[in-house]
Design a protein around this motif. Structure first.
Motif, PDB file in Angstrom:
ATOM      1  N   UNK A 334      13.971  -4.067  -5.192  1.00  0.00           N
ATOM      2  CA  UNK A 334      14.230  -2.651  -5.496  1.00  0.00           C
ATOM      3  C   UNK A 334      13.935  -2.311  -6.954  1.00  0.00           C
ATOM      4  N   UNK A 335      13.282  -3.216  -7.673  1.00  0.00           N
ATOM      5  CA  UNK A 335      12.907  -3.002  -9.073  1.00  0.00           C
ATOM      6  C   UNK A 335      14.133  -2.867  -9.977  1.00  0.00           C
ATOM      7  N   UNK A 336      15.169  -3.664  -9.703  1.00  0.00           N
ATOM      8  CA  UNK A 336      16.357  -3.699 -10.545  1.00  0.00           C
ATOM      9  C   UNK A 336      16.523  -5.124 -11.062  1.00  0.00           C
ATOM     10  N   UNK A 337      15.614  -5.500 -11.949  1.00  0.00           N
ATOM     11  CA  UNK A 337      15.565  -6.878 -12.415  1.00  0.00           C
ATOM     12  C   UNK A 337      16.741  -7.231 -13.315  1.00  0.00           C
ATOM     13  N   UNK A 338      17.341  -6.233 -13.965  1.00  0.00           N
ATOM     14  CA  UNK A 338      18.528  -6.501 -14.777  1.00  0.00           C
ATOM     15  C   UNK A 338      19.651  -7.067 -13.942  1.00  0.00           C
ATOM     16  N   UNK A 339      19.881  -6.473 -12.764  1.00  0.00           N
ATOM     17  CA  UNK A 339      20.952  -6.949 -11.886  1.00  0.00           C
ATOM     18  C   UNK A 339      20.611  -8.329 -11.344  1.00  0.00           C
TER      19      UNK A 339
END
Length: 427
Positions: A334-339
């Motif tokens: 989902x393109x939430x690489x921080x999480x």
């Protein structure tokens, strides 16, 4: 006398009839009283409906909860058949949805407590399953199982989960660059290197045979190092949640995406009291199943013809954290690489800097000789893993700072600002 009584009654009648405001007040009070009675009648009904709704949200709504019946089946098999192999497998499968629901209840409670207390709750309950299993294993004197299971959790997070997340995110978003926070990656890498150093010293002391009191010096060094690591982890929490909280904000590429994220604020599905009650219930049930799981490890190793080391390093970490691993990969897609990095590297930091030293301190209180000597092969494997991941992140950071300098040299200061504040992961 009769005339006076008639007059009084007439006056009373006139007074009552001639004051419509008083009558309206009395009617209003009667109406409010009737509403209160109706509210008292429907209050238990609302409580029951809210209870059923909470049970549906937590127990029935999630698809992974189809595995919940394996927990009671493991308890029944333990007392009816005594087959340790089936008890171990069913307990392992039954713990998986409980661990996922425990994380869900923690996230719901964090919506009410705010980011600071919510971060502490995630740090506490994020690896609660490993901590409970480790405490039961320590109680039974299975120190090697504790060491190998915690080591396996770190390796699975840093190698399996992080690698699968990068691969899946790269396949889905092959036409763009994914972005992650530089500060979080650098601090977590430094803490992991510090944890590896703390684990290496007792092993080096043991294998160099330089102890003054053989077997006792490494335990004393492990306990001292564990206390230092716990203090360092507490300082890290203060750094992350209090003093430099802004450094850990997720990176966004455009201001419009930030506005879109603000519109999609997470709304809690259960109340604060329900979240606390579910945390207590799930923790107790995980503790019960962990006891049966630990008791059946040796018998399962013999019946399934699997070494205890394989069960401890591979099965316990992967199956126990299957839901967390799947969520990390989904966030990368989902393109939430921080999480994703928070789940993978952050969870490894929690285990190495908090869970392992905590187990050493708990073993110290129990009178168990739990130490940080993970043997030579396990310690070398952990050192190489942490070194490779830290080197990979540092290379990507330096690479994109170099790209930023090139952009700045082309008289594009906006590109310099953009690249210096974020790190891009190219595929």
């Amino acid at each position: 006398m009769g005339a006076r009584e008639e007059t009084v009654h007439e006056l009373d009648g006139e007074t009552i009839a001639g004051s419509p405001l008083s009558v309206r007040k009395m009617q209003t009070f009667e109406h409010v009283g009737s509403l209160a009675a109706v509210a008292q009648t429907f209050a238990p009904r609302r409580t029951r409906s809210r209870l059923f709704m909470s049970i549906y949200i937590v127990i029935i709504q999630a698809k992974i909860n189809v595995l919940l019946p394996f927990g009671p089946l493991a308890v029944m098999l333990r007392y009816l058949t005594g087959k340790h192999g089936w008890v171990f497998l069913f307990s392992l499968i039954g713990i998986t949805p409980l661990a996922e629901r425990l994380g869900y209840a923690t996230e719901q409670l964090a919506c009410y407590t705010g980011p600071t207390v919510g971060g502490l709750l995630n740090a506490t309950f994020g690896n609660a399953t490993e901590m409970i299993i480790s405490i039961y294993a320590l109680k039974n004197g299975m120190i090697r199982v504790v060491q190998q299971s915690l080591l396996g959790s770190i390796l699975s997070n840093m190698l399996l989960v992080l690698g699968c997340a990068f691969f899946a995110g790269g396949m889905v978003h092959c036409d763009k660059d994914q972005v992650f926070n530089k500060a979080s990656a650098v601090v977590n890498s430094g803490l992991l290197l510090m944890a590896v150093m703390g684990l290496m010293f007792p092993a080096v002391l043991h294998f160099t045979h330089s102890e003054v009191q053989y077997g006792k010096s490494e335990v004393a060094l492990s306990r001292f190092s564990s206390c230092i690591m716990l203090v360092a982890y507490a300082s890290y929490l203060y750094f992350q949640l209090k003093s430099h909280r802004s450094s850990y904000n997720p990176i966004v590429e455009e201001e419009g995406s930030n506005e879109g994220d603000s519109d999609e604020e997470e709304v809690p599905e259960i109340t604060q009291l329900e979240a606390i009650c579910w945390l207590a219930v799930l923790t107790i049930w995980i503790s019960v199943l962990s006891g049966y799981l630990v008791d059946a490890i040796q018998g399962a190793s013999e019946s399934l013809n699997l070494p205890v080391a394989f069960i401890s390093v591979i099965l316990l970490p992967i199956v126990g954290n299957a839901a967390e691993h799947a969520s990390a990969i989904m966030f990368a897609m989902k393109d939430k690489l921080d999480i994703t990095l928070g789940v993978a590297i952050g969870s490894s930091t929690q285990i190495s800097m908090f869970v392992i030293p905590f187990c050493v301190v708990i073993g110290w209180m129990m009178g168990k000789r739990m130490d940080l000597n993970f043997q030579l092969f396990e310690t070398a494997t952990l050192f190489i893993t942490v070194l490779v991941v830290a080197f990979m992140l540092q290379v990507m950071i330096n690479k994109f700072v170099f790209i930023a300098k090139l952009s700045y040299s082309d008289n594009q200061p906006t590109c310099w600002t953009r690249h210096i504040n974020q790190v891009r992961l190219e595929h």
